[in-house]
Design a protein around this motif. Structure first.
Motif, PDB file in Angstrom:
ATOM      1  N   TYR A   1       0.842  -1.197   0.000  1.00 19.55           N
ATOM      2  CA  TYR A   1       0.000   0.000   0.000  1.00 19.55           C
ATOM      3  C   TYR A   1       0.881   1.253   0.000  1.00 19.55           C
TER       4      TYR A   1
ATOM      5  N   ILE B   1      -1.786  -5.994   4.838  1.00 17.28           N
ATOM      6  CA  ILE B   1      -3.253  -5.884   4.733  1.00 17.28           C
ATOM      7  C   ILE B   1      -3.792  -7.263   4.378  1.00 17.28           C
TER       8      ILE B   1
ATOM      9  N   GLN C   1      -6.179  -7.138   0.016  1.00 19.88           N
ATOM     10  CA  GLN C   1      -5.038  -6.229   0.073  1.00 19.88           C
ATOM     11  C   GLN C   1      -5.087  -5.157  -1.011  1.00 19.88           C
TER      12      GLN C   1
ATOM     13  N   GLU D   1      -1.308  -4.669  11.396  1.00 16.75           N
ATOM     14  CA  GLU D   1      -2.329  -5.300  10.567  1.00 16.75           C
ATOM     15  C   GLU D   1      -3.378  -4.269  10.166  1.00 16.75           C
ATOM     16  N   ASP D   2      -3.286  -3.819   8.937  1.00 21.86           N
ATOM     17  CA  ASP D   2      -4.185  -2.798   8.404  1.00 21.86           C
ATOM     18  C   ASP D   2      -5.427  -3.507   7.885  1.00 21.86           C
ATOM     19  N   ASP D   3      -6.555  -3.239   8.533  1.00 26.29           N
ATOM     20  CA  ASP D   3      -7.763  -3.975   8.151  1.00 26.29           C
ATOM     21  C   ASP D   3      -8.833  -3.034   7.578  1.00 26.29           C
TER      22      ASP D   3
ATOM     23  N   TYR E   1     -10.303  -3.206   4.886  1.00 25.23           N
ATOM     24  CA  TYR E   1     -11.338  -3.878   4.089  1.00 25.23           C
ATOM     25  C   TYR E   1     -11.960  -5.079   4.792  1.00 25.23           C
TER      26      TYR E   1
END
Lengths: 396, 396
Positions: free
Chosen positions: B126, B170, B174, B202-204, B206
């Protein structure tokens, strides 16, 4: 898991002020410790109407992603105010909307500071700025404030022996001291800084809170368009909506924009639109005049009560703007001790020590008047005076 | 004046994506370039009602300064969702409200990164995260994504030769690749990271946009409460209100809090209160189900149109969530050239190269489906296919 943190975060403490404010949030306490605008002077009805009209007319756009720079009509409104109120030649491209003016300090840190760089700050200085810049691990060079502003001899000495990336200051009703730089001092300060190629980061949180309603010419006005100004709607509109801005020359703005993209993409767009709608449909000048008149009265009550109750060897400022009186206790009397003792009597003040980047200031305190009414001021200051007398005759 | 900027800012470019989005803002262009939620799926009426009710009931408080951590009932709502939807043991003290989830990345950078530290990122990764972390001048170590998630052999090699401060990823849909980590890969990834004392950021963004409505167990669930999660209301509520959060273990949260105070004191409180009121008075699960159904349809239209129009040597993902299809052109065909040529025909795609921290990805592109209707998808994909055929037979 053994988390390995950054150097910067390990060497920065939680904000002392925000921790104190938690202690003093008890509604039974008369609090002179904070820096809150008076809630009765927040135009919640006007904001409610602006929000309703905007969400009805253009809700889907106002709730969508937007540009990093901010809402163009709001940026134009700010630029226009610089032109008409301050006589500065500013256009909307030089304005970027931030998440409160505190974020400007973070962006300035990102744009200018490498670890070990030096910056000049006022002594005492705004704690929030010191904390924000600390994230970029600079060396702080303090310059004392006297009645007319920063001590220029000290500044000259500092500039002779080091090459700071910028100087940060609050020329109008400085936080915490309440000092407003004189016109001469502004001009002379600008000349010294320009000669040394040191930009002035001019925090103007209180520029609109001048009780006489007169605009003071910014230091930046003497710097040939090279000034970096930060501004805030927190004191004249709503602090909870976190609406601030940076105003900078085009070359600097290019860098600020990169820092802002990296920080949070853009500021709350709904709030920008509500603010913009409010400015279209309300007379903010009339609202500011009401705030100034109310704060002037509160400052007057506080000063006259202090004159009445405090002994002669306690000195304090006579505010002409802003939200604070700055108190200097007799030498050897600690304001932290006064804070502790007064808190037991349900009155909170703010000790001055955290505002001194290099230590010192043990006998100073910041007293907020904006968020108290006449009765609280009359009662609270008398209690502080009584407690002060008591601790002076009691061994520590 | 000769401004002396920081190293970090001189070595960071403006966001390529945000610059492209300016070009593609022309309403005559069919844009698959952005990452905007569909405005028709923003519940502006519900938000209008929540705002009106809140401002009427408790306007003065909602417009005042507030705490750095955020509005307690909103933090509790988020913690409760982790407990019920994801089976994580989280309490409200572990949640801090941010100015969009992009700000989480800035806070994480402040908390963990000294100049020269290394961090692991996905390849492709990202772009907004890469830009945000760049402010803290780390070295990026890329680990390829394959169908089930990060390549763990590559990761093991990286961890053998370096000691990164964290890995960022992600796991759900992702951005940009659309890949969702498999359950096995999540567990194995967690084990490897724990063994090396490397936290997973941890990029969540979505996690709620999964077309089947099923919650995927976070990687953090396998890390014994040590995970740092970031979340966002941008995709399910309103991006313009910039409401995101960090969820972290208590020890890490202490540091995040300091970073947040230094960055901007606190997030927009009015928006926190409007969101909280909205969650009280609306069925967000029903709203999320509608969004998922609409996005599922759009993804299906796009994939079937691609199957129809694209030659066999073009490959693309079949999204099960999120907002993007990831396109891989035949080797030697540049997606930047495709972007330029398609833009002339008023269709915008997003070349994949900026998502590769180490370079590469010339034949990849990210295609957004959430913000287009059926007709735009049918027309736009056909034009991209035609332009692709044309540039393949025309020398560069």
């Amino acid at each position: 898991m053994n988390h390995r943190y950054s150097e910067r975060i390990c060497s920065t403490q939680k904000s002392f002020i925000r921790e104190i404010l938690k202690v003093t949030a008890d509604p039974e306490i008369i609090s002179f410790a904070g820096g809150l605008p008076n809630p009765n002077l927040i135009d919640d009805e006007g904001i409610q109407n602006a929000a309703a009209a905007l969400l009805k007319e253009d809700g889907k756009t106002a709730l969508q992603y937007s540009t990093t720079e901010g809402h163009p009509p709001l940026r134009e409104w700010i630029a226009e105010r610089y032109r008409t109120r301050y006589g500065l030649s500013v256009d909307a491209d030089q304005i970027l909307i931030t998440n409160g003016s505190q974020q400007c300090l973070d962006l300035v840190g990102k744009v200018y500071l490498d670890k070990g760089d030096s910056v000049v700050v006022e002594d005492p200085g705004y704690l929030g700025a010191i904390q924000s810049f600390s994230m970029f691990q600079p060396e702080f060079l303090s310059v004392s404030l006297n009645e007319e502003g920063p001590d220029l001899e000290q500044l000259a000495d500092v500039l002779n022996t080091s090459s700071p990336k910028f100087m940060y200051g609050i020329p109008n009703s400085q936080n915490p001291s309440g000092i407003t730089y004189s016109e001469n001092r502004r001009r002379d300060l600008a000349a010294i800084l320009c000669e040394s190629d040191v930009p002035f980061i001019e925090d103007d949180a209180y520029g609109e809170l001048q009780f006489d309603g007169v605009a003071r010419r910014p230091v930046s006005a003497y710097m040939d368009g090279e000034g970096v100004l930060t501004g805030s709607f927190s004191k004249i509109f709503s602090p909870g909506m976190r609406m601030g801005w940076v105003c900078a020359p085009a070359e600097v703005m290019d860098k600020v924009l990169i820092a802002k993209q990296a920080s949070d993409l853009h500021s709350n767009y709904l709030s920008q639109r509500i603010l913009s709608k409010y400015l279209e449909t309300n007379d903010i000048n009339a609202h500011i005049a009401v705030i100034n008149e109310e704060y002037r009265k509160r400052a007057e009550w506080m000063v006259s009560r202090m004159e009445e109750c405090f002994p002669d060897d306690v000195s304090f400022t006579r505010p002409t703007g802003g939200m604070f009186v700055w108190l200097t206790l007799p030498e050897g009397v600690s304001s932290t001790r006064l804070f502790d003792a007064a808190l037991k009597q349900k009155v909170a003040i703010l000790p001055g020590t955290p505002f001194y980047a290099d230590g010192g200031g043990e006998s100073t305190a910041r007293i907020n008047f904006s968020n108290s009414d006449e009765e609280q001021i009359m009662t609270g200051i008398k209690i502080v005076a009584d407690v002060l007398e008591e601790i002076r005759i009691t061994p520590q």
